[in-house]
Design a protein around this motif. Sequence first.
Motif, PDB file in Angstrom:
ATOM      1  N   ALA A  23     -73.799  21.217  93.460  1.00  0.00           N
ATOM      2  CA  ALA A  23     -74.658  21.729  94.523  1.00  0.00           C
ATOM      3  C   ALA A  23     -75.302  23.056  94.128  1.00  0.00           C
ATOM      4  CB  ALA A  23     -73.867  21.889  95.819  1.00  0.00           C
ATOM      5  N   VAL A  24     -74.538  23.928  93.495  1.00  0.00           N
ATOM      6  CA  VAL A  24     -75.078  25.228  93.061  1.00  0.00           C
ATOM      7  C   VAL A  24     -76.139  25.010  91.986  1.00  0.00           C
ATOM      8  CG1 VAL A  24     -74.502  27.380  91.854  1.00  0.00           C
ATOM      9  CG2 VAL A  24     -73.065  26.568  93.728  1.00  0.00           C
ATOM     10  N   CYS A  25     -75.878  24.106  91.049  1.00  0.00           N
ATOM     11  CA  CYS A  25     -76.873  23.820  90.005  1.00  0.00           C
ATOM     12  C   CYS A  25     -78.152  23.257  90.600  1.00  0.00           C
ATOM     13  CB  CYS A  25     -76.302  22.842  88.982  1.00  0.00           C
ATOM     14  SG  CYS A  25     -75.044  23.562  87.924  1.00  0.00           S
ATOM     15  N   LEU A  26     -78.009  22.294  91.509  1.00  0.00           N
ATOM     16  CA  LEU A  26     -79.195  21.707  92.131  1.00  0.00           C
ATOM     17  C   LEU A  26     -79.949  22.730  92.977  1.00  0.00           C
ATOM     18  CD1 LEU A  26     -77.825  18.201  93.135  1.00  0.00           C
ATOM     19  CD2 LEU A  26     -79.471  18.727  91.338  1.00  0.00           C
ATOM     20  N   ALA A  27     -79.223  23.594  93.655  1.00  0.00           N
ATOM     21  CA  ALA A  27     -79.880  24.641  94.433  1.00  0.00           C
ATOM     22  C   ALA A  27     -80.632  25.591  93.508  1.00  0.00           C
ATOM     23  CB  ALA A  27     -78.855  25.400  95.271  1.00  0.00           C
ATOM     24  N   GLY A  28     -80.041  25.895  92.366  1.00  0.00           N
ATOM     25  CA  GLY A  28     -80.713  26.750  91.386  1.00  0.00           C
ATOM     26  C   GLY A  28     -81.990  26.119  90.868  1.00  0.00           C
ATOM     27  N   VAL A  29     -81.931  24.820  90.581  1.00  0.00           N
ATOM     28  CA  VAL A  29     -83.130  24.111  90.127  1.00  0.00           C
ATOM     29  C   VAL A  29     -84.191  24.131  91.217  1.00  0.00           C
ATOM     30  CG1 VAL A  29     -84.034  21.836  89.520  1.00  0.00           C
ATOM     31  CG2 VAL A  29     -81.922  22.662  88.466  1.00  0.00           C
ATOM     32  N   ALA A  30     -83.774  23.900  92.463  1.00  0.00           N
ATOM     33  CA  ALA A  30     -84.731  23.919  93.573  1.00  0.00           C
ATOM     34  C   ALA A  30     -85.376  25.292  93.715  1.00  0.00           C
ATOM     35  CB  ALA A  30     -84.044  23.518  94.875  1.00  0.00           C
ATOM     36  N   LEU A  31     -84.597  26.349  93.525  1.00  0.00           N
ATOM     37  CA  LEU A  31     -85.156  27.701  93.627  1.00  0.00           C
ATOM     38  C   LEU A  31     -86.138  27.983  92.504  1.00  0.00           C
ATOM     39  CD1 LEU A  31     -82.038  29.825  94.645  1.00  0.00           C
ATOM     40  CD2 LEU A  31     -84.047  29.321  96.028  1.00  0.00           C
ATOM     41  N   VAL A  32     -85.787  27.557  91.302  1.00  0.00           N
ATOM     42  CA  VAL A  32     -86.660  27.800  90.157  1.00  0.00           C
ATOM     43  C   VAL A  32     -87.976  27.049  90.326  1.00  0.00           C
ATOM     44  CG1 VAL A  32     -86.931  27.340  87.680  1.00  0.00           C
ATOM     45  CG2 VAL A  32     -84.831  28.366  88.543  1.00  0.00           C
ATOM     46  N   CYS A  33     -87.898  25.863  90.907  1.00  0.00           N
ATOM     47  CA  CYS A  33     -89.100  25.035  91.076  1.00  0.00           C
ATOM     48  C   CYS A  33     -89.919  25.423  92.302  1.00  0.00           C
ATOM     49  CB  CYS A  33     -88.706  23.562  91.180  1.00  0.00           C
ATOM     50  SG  CYS A  33     -88.012  22.940  89.642  1.00  0.00           S
ATOM     51  N   SER A  34     -89.415  26.327  93.120  1.00  0.00           N
ATOM     52  CA  SER A  34     -90.167  26.706  94.320  1.00  0.00           C
ATOM     53  C   SER A  34     -91.427  27.474  93.924  1.00  0.00           C
ATOM     54  CB  SER A  34     -89.301  27.539  95.264  1.00  0.00           C
ATOM     55  OG  SER A  34     -89.007  28.783  94.677  1.00  0.00           O
ATOM     56  N   SER A  35     -92.367  27.502  94.824  1.00  0.00           N
ATOM     57  CA  SER A  35     -93.658  28.100  94.515  1.00  0.00           C
ATOM     58  C   SER A  35     -93.532  29.575  94.184  1.00  0.00           C
ATOM     59  CB  SER A  35     -94.612  27.909  95.693  1.00  0.00           C
ATOM     60  OG  SER A  35     -94.094  28.558  96.834  1.00  0.00           O
ATOM     61  N   ALA A  36     -94.127  29.945  93.078  1.00  0.00           N
ATOM     62  CA  ALA A  36     -94.213  31.334  92.618  1.00  0.00           C
ATOM     63  C   ALA A  36     -92.845  31.995  92.471  1.00  0.00           C
ATOM     64  CB  ALA A  36     -95.102  32.163  93.550  1.00  0.00           C
ATOM     65  N   PHE A  37     -91.823  31.208  92.343  1.00  0.00           N
ATOM     66  CA  PHE A  37     -90.467  31.705  92.146  1.00  0.00           C
ATOM     67  C   PHE A  37     -90.011  32.654  93.244  1.00  0.00           C
ATOM     68  CE2 PHE A  37     -90.039  29.600  88.244  1.00  0.00           C
ATOM     69  CZ  PHE A  37     -91.237  29.711  87.565  1.00  0.00           C
ATOM     70  N   LEU A  42     -84.850  30.792 105.167  1.00  0.00           N
ATOM     71  CA  LEU A  42     -83.875  29.877 105.749  1.00  0.00           C
ATOM     72  C   LEU A  42     -84.564  28.627 106.283  1.00  0.00           C
ATOM     73  CD1 LEU A  42     -80.992  29.244 106.544  1.00  0.00           C
ATOM     74  CD2 LEU A  42     -81.342  30.558 108.635  1.00  0.00           C
ATOM     75  N   GLU A  43     -85.734  28.804 106.889  1.00  0.00           N
ATOM     76  CA  GLU A  43     -86.481  27.654 107.407  1.00  0.00           C
ATOM     77  C   GLU A  43     -86.893  26.715 106.281  1.00  0.00           C
ATOM     78  OE1 GLU A  43     -90.556  26.525 109.849  1.00  0.00           O
ATOM     79  OE2 GLU A  43     -89.965  28.626 109.662  1.00  0.00           O
ATOM     80  N   GLU A  44     -87.329  27.282 105.147  1.00  0.00           N
ATOM     81  CA  GLU A  44     -87.729  26.453 104.009  1.00  0.00           C
ATOM     82  C   GLU A  44     -86.545  25.666 103.455  1.00  0.00           C
ATOM     83  OE1 GLU A  44     -91.424  29.090 102.208  1.00  0.00           O
ATOM     84  OE2 GLU A  44     -89.371  29.557 101.598  1.00  0.00           O
ATOM     85  N   VAL A  45     -85.394  26.291 103.394  1.00  0.00           N
ATOM     86  CA  VAL A  45     -84.190  25.597 102.916  1.00  0.00           C
ATOM     87  C   VAL A  45     -83.782  24.508 103.904  1.00  0.00           C
ATOM     88  CG1 VAL A  45     -81.730  25.858 102.393  1.00  0.00           C
ATOM     89  CG2 VAL A  45     -83.370  27.547 101.551  1.00  0.00           C
ATOM     90  N   ALA A  46     -83.815  24.827 105.189  1.00  0.00           N
ATOM     91  CA  ALA A  46     -83.381  23.880 106.218  1.00  0.00           C
ATOM     92  C   ALA A  46     -84.301  22.676 106.319  1.00  0.00           C
ATOM     93  CB  ALA A  46     -83.294  24.582 107.571  1.00  0.00           C
ATOM     94  N   THR A  47     -85.571  22.828 105.963  1.00  0.00           N
ATOM     95  CA  THR A  47     -86.527  21.721 106.081  1.00  0.00           C
ATOM     96  C   THR A  47     -86.956  21.189 104.720  1.00  0.00           C
ATOM     97  OG1 THR A  47     -88.385  23.260 106.195  1.00  0.00           O
ATOM     98  CG2 THR A  47     -87.396  22.569 108.290  1.00  0.00           C
ATOM     99  N   SER A  48     -86.173  21.459 103.686  1.00  0.00           N
ATOM    100  CA  SER A  48     -86.525  21.063 102.332  1.00  0.00           C
ATOM    101  C   SER A  48     -85.941  19.700 101.965  1.00  0.00           C
ATOM    102  CB  SER A  48     -85.996  22.116 101.353  1.00  0.00           C
ATOM    103  OG  SER A  48     -86.004  21.633 100.049  1.00  0.00           O
ATOM    104  N   PRO A  49     -86.731  18.830 101.352  1.00  0.00           N
ATOM    105  CA  PRO A  49     -86.176  17.576 100.846  1.00  0.00           C
ATOM    106  C   PRO A  49     -85.116  17.805  99.765  1.00  0.00           C
ATOM    107  CG  PRO A  49     -88.570  17.429 100.949  1.00  0.00           C
ATOM    108  CD  PRO A  49     -88.198  18.861 101.228  1.00  0.00           C
ATOM    109  N   GLU A  50     -85.217  18.925  99.043  1.00  0.00           N
ATOM    110  CA  GLU A  50     -84.217  19.229  98.022  1.00  0.00           C
ATOM    111  C   GLU A  50     -82.844  19.469  98.650  1.00  0.00           C
ATOM    112  OE1 GLU A  50     -87.322  20.515  98.012  1.00  0.00           O
ATOM    113  OE2 GLU A  50     -88.056  19.498  96.205  1.00  0.00           O
ATOM    114  N   THR A  51     -82.828  20.111  99.814  1.00  0.00           N
ATOM    115  CA  THR A  51     -81.559  20.296 100.530  1.00  0.00           C
ATOM    116  C   THR A  51     -80.972  18.942 100.886  1.00  0.00           C
ATOM    117  OG1 THR A  51     -82.300  22.413 101.429  1.00  0.00           O
ATOM    118  CG2 THR A  51     -80.484  21.326 102.578  1.00  0.00           C
ATOM    119  N   PHE A  52     -81.820  18.030 101.338  1.00  0.00           N
ATOM    120  CA  PHE A  52     -81.367  16.676 101.636  1.00  0.00           C
ATOM    121  C   PHE A  52     -80.767  16.036 100.386  1.00  0.00           C
ATOM    122  CE2 PHE A  52     -82.009  12.109 101.634  1.00  0.00           C
ATOM    123  CZ  PHE A  52     -81.394  11.739 102.816  1.00  0.00           C
TER     124      PHE A  52
END
Length: 134
Positions: A23-37, A42-52
């Motif tokens: 989960a930590v690795c996937l969250a890290g990948v999701a953060l790195v891939c987010s726009s403009a780093f 919290l809203e973006e995380v809660a409504t993110s397909p990556e969180t799903f």
Amino acid sequence: MIEHSGDYPSPATVWRAILIYLAVCLAGVALVCSSAFAAPTLEEVATSPETFGICKAADVASTVYLLEHGWAVEGNPLVAWSMRIGGYMPLVLVSAGLYWALKHYEDEPGAPLATGVANVVTCSVAAHNLLLIP
């Protein structure tokens, strides 16, 4: 030769550690891939397909682990029926399909609400499963 004392972590501890690491690795990948780093809100995380995706991976892995060890039974009758017919493959395919749909339609009106609801349900199920591991 090194002699081991037999003080090994339980399988539950090992699985929890693996799932948390994943989960930590996937969250890290999701953060790195987010726009403009930029750090997501919290809203973006809660409504993110990556969180799903992260929660669904933990849900599927913990479900398989619990069922394989006989520590739980599938509570969803539709999922239980599909697993009787096709093993774990229907669970994996439906999960992947749901992730694809959330990701594909994430820019549609109402998508953040649908993804947020899916995240709450899926993350709650994954947390419940992890607490069931002895």
